[in-house]
Design a protein around this motif. Structure first.
Motif, short mmCIF file in Angstrom:
data_model
loop_
_atom_site.label_atom_id
_atom_site.label_comp_id
_atom_site.label_asym_id
_atom_site.label_seq_id
_atom_site.Cartn_x
_atom_site.Cartn_y
_atom_site.Cartn_z
N GLU A 1 0.72 -1.26 -0.10
CA GLU A 1 -0.14 0.03 -0.04
C GLU A 1 0.75 1.27 -0.04
O GLU A 1 0.27 2.42 0.09
CB GLU A 1 -0.87 0.07 1.15
CG GLU A 1 -1.98 -0.99 1.11
CD GLU A 1 -2.69 -1.08 2.36
OE1 GLU A 1 -2.58 -0.13 3.18
OE2 GLU A 1 -3.39 -2.15 2.63
N LYS A 2 2.06 1.18 -0.02
CA LYS A 2 3.13 2.45 -0.06
C LYS A 2 3.33 2.43 -1.45
O LYS A 2 4.12 1.58 -1.92
CB LYS A 2 3.96 2.32 1.08
CG LYS A 2 3.64 2.34 2.54
CD LYS A 2 3.17 3.67 2.71
CE LYS A 2 2.57 3.59 4.36
NZ LYS A 2 2.23 5.14 4.71
N SER A 3 3.88 3.76 -1.70
CA SER A 3 4.95 4.23 -2.91
C SER A 3 5.86 5.44 -2.39
O SER A 3 5.65 5.70 -1.06
CB SER A 3 3.77 4.99 -3.75
OG SER A 3 2.97 3.89 -4.28
N ILE B 1 10.06 10.34 -0.11
CA ILE B 1 8.94 10.47 0.79
C ILE B 1 7.94 9.24 0.65
O ILE B 1 7.48 9.23 -0.43
CB ILE B 1 8.31 11.60 0.94
CG1 ILE B 1 9.20 12.94 1.05
CG2 ILE B 1 7.15 11.83 1.96
CD1 ILE B 1 8.77 14.22 1.17
N ALA B 2 7.77 8.34 1.67
CA ALA B 2 6.83 7.25 1.30
C ALA B 2 5.49 7.92 1.91
O ALA B 2 5.37 8.62 2.39
CB ALA B 2 7.09 6.21 2.60
N VAL B 3 4.74 7.70 0.78
CA VAL B 3 3.13 8.10 1.02
C VAL B 3 2.35 6.79 0.67
O VAL B 3 2.95 5.72 0.03
CB VAL B 3 2.93 9.17 -0.06
CG1 VAL B 3 3.79 10.28 0.12
CG2 VAL B 3 3.20 8.73 -1.58
N GLY B 4 0.84 6.70 0.80
CA GLY B 4 0.08 5.80 0.49
C GLY B 4 -0.21 5.71 -0.97
O GLY B 4 0.20 6.66 -1.80
N PHE B 5 -0.53 4.50 -1.58
CA PHE B 5 -0.71 4.34 -2.86
C PHE B 5 -1.55 5.34 -3.78
O PHE B 5 -1.23 5.81 -4.80
CB PHE B 5 -1.15 2.87 -2.90
CG PHE B 5 -1.52 2.36 -4.44
CD1 PHE B 5 -0.18 2.20 -5.20
CD2 PHE B 5 -2.75 2.34 -4.98
CE1 PHE B 5 -0.64 1.97 -6.60
CE2 PHE B 5 -2.92 2.07 -6.38
CZ PHE B 5 -1.91 1.82 -7.12
N PHE C 1 8.29 12.68 7.62
CA PHE C 1 8.38 13.96 7.01
C PHE C 1 7.25 14.99 7.40
O PHE C 1 6.11 14.39 7.52
CB PHE C 1 8.52 14.16 5.53
CG PHE C 1 10.04 13.58 5.15
CD1 PHE C 1 10.99 14.27 4.73
CD2 PHE C 1 10.09 12.17 4.82
CE1 PHE C 1 12.21 14.05 4.42
CE2 PHE C 1 11.48 11.54 4.30
CZ PHE C 1 12.20 12.49 4.06
N PHE C 2 7.69 16.29 7.48
CA PHE C 2 6.60 17.45 8.01
C PHE C 2 6.55 18.14 6.84
O PHE C 2 7.60 18.52 6.26
CB PHE C 2 7.03 17.89 9.25
CG PHE C 2 6.79 17.04 10.38
CD1 PHE C 2 5.66 16.92 11.07
CD2 PHE C 2 7.67 16.13 10.86
CE1 PHE C 2 5.58 16.16 12.38
CE2 PHE C 2 7.52 15.12 11.93
CZ PHE C 2 6.34 15.28 12.48
N SER D 1 2.38 14.55 1.45
CA SER D 1 1.58 14.15 0.02
C SER D 1 0.70 15.07 -0.51
O SER D 1 0.10 15.61 -1.55
CB SER D 1 0.94 12.75 0.14
OG SER D 1 0.07 12.70 1.20
N ASP D 2 -0.17 15.77 0.91
CA ASP D 2 -1.26 16.69 0.48
C ASP D 2 -0.37 18.11 0.11
O ASP D 2 -1.22 18.75 -0.81
CB ASP D 2 -1.89 17.02 1.62
CG ASP D 2 -2.81 15.97 2.03
OD1 ASP D 2 -3.17 15.09 1.31
OD2 ASP D 2 -3.19 15.57 3.30
N VAL D 3 0.71 18.34 0.65
CA VAL D 3 1.14 19.61 0.25
C VAL D 3 1.62 19.69 -1.10
O VAL D 3 1.58 20.34 -2.23
CB VAL D 3 2.52 19.97 1.04
CG1 VAL D 3 3.26 21.03 0.52
CG2 VAL D 3 1.94 20.43 2.40
N ILE D 4 2.32 18.56 -1.55
CA ILE D 4 2.75 18.26 -2.99
C ILE D 4 1.43 18.32 -3.83
O ILE D 4 1.41 18.98 -4.96
CB ILE D 4 3.25 16.77 -3.08
CG1 ILE D 4 4.72 16.86 -2.30
CG2 ILE D 4 3.57 16.32 -4.53
CD1 ILE D 4 5.44 15.47 -2.20
#
Length: 156
Positions: free
Chosen positions: A29-31, A46-50, A102-103, A122-125
């Motif tokens: 479930e990670k990318s 940065i690891a984020v959800g799929f 990461f923050f 991930s939301d900021v990106i």
């Protein structure tokens, strides 16, 4: 979510862009979203959800092709709401790494007031990509993380 005045100045920031998005070695479930300095070699993996990675890929593709989604994605909606409230997104900033997390902060402006909101990277990106605003990383963060990475080009 907390609201703060920006504590990092533009002089402390390095412009970055999404360089690659990759699956984790074991799938699941990670990318990993790999950010890269625009004028350098520093990398931030940065690891984020799929699902978050898929949204980032979709936003990149939409910007490259000019094809917009039929319905706004959440990150596009966030930008529209901020604009309708007479504000705008100024920039996204990846600020620090603590305990393998990461923050990031989303910097907003309305008139002469500027706010910095805590958010997931991930939301900021995604919000930055959807709004066409710059992404930055704290200079010391790039130095910290890049010093830990060993990157080799793939063999042909």
């Amino acid at each position: 979510m907390t609201e703060h005045k920006p504590e990092i100045t533009l002089d402390d920031l390095v412009p970055i862009s999404v360089w690659r998005i990759a699956s984790t070695p074991h799938g699941g479930e990670k990318s990993v979203v790999i950010l890269r300095e625009d004028h350098g070699e520093g990398l931030l993996p940065i690891a984020v959800g799929f699902c978050e990675a898929a949204a980032i890929e979709k936003l990149i593709e939409a910007r490259a092709t000019g094809r917009l989604s039929l319905r706004p994605l959440t990150h596009e909606l966030v930008n529209v709401v901020i604009e309708r409230l007479s504000g705008n997104v100024e920039r996204g900033v990846i600020t620090r790494l603590e305990h393998e997390t990461f923050f990031a902060r989303l910097v907003l402006r309305r008139d002469d007031a500027e706010w910095s909101l805590d958010a997931r990277p991930s939301d900021v990106i995604s919000v930055a990509l959807a709004g066409g605003v710059p992404l930055y990383a704290a200079r010391d963060l790039i130095e910290q993380v890049s010093g830990c990475l060993l990157y080799t080009s793939p063999s042909p």
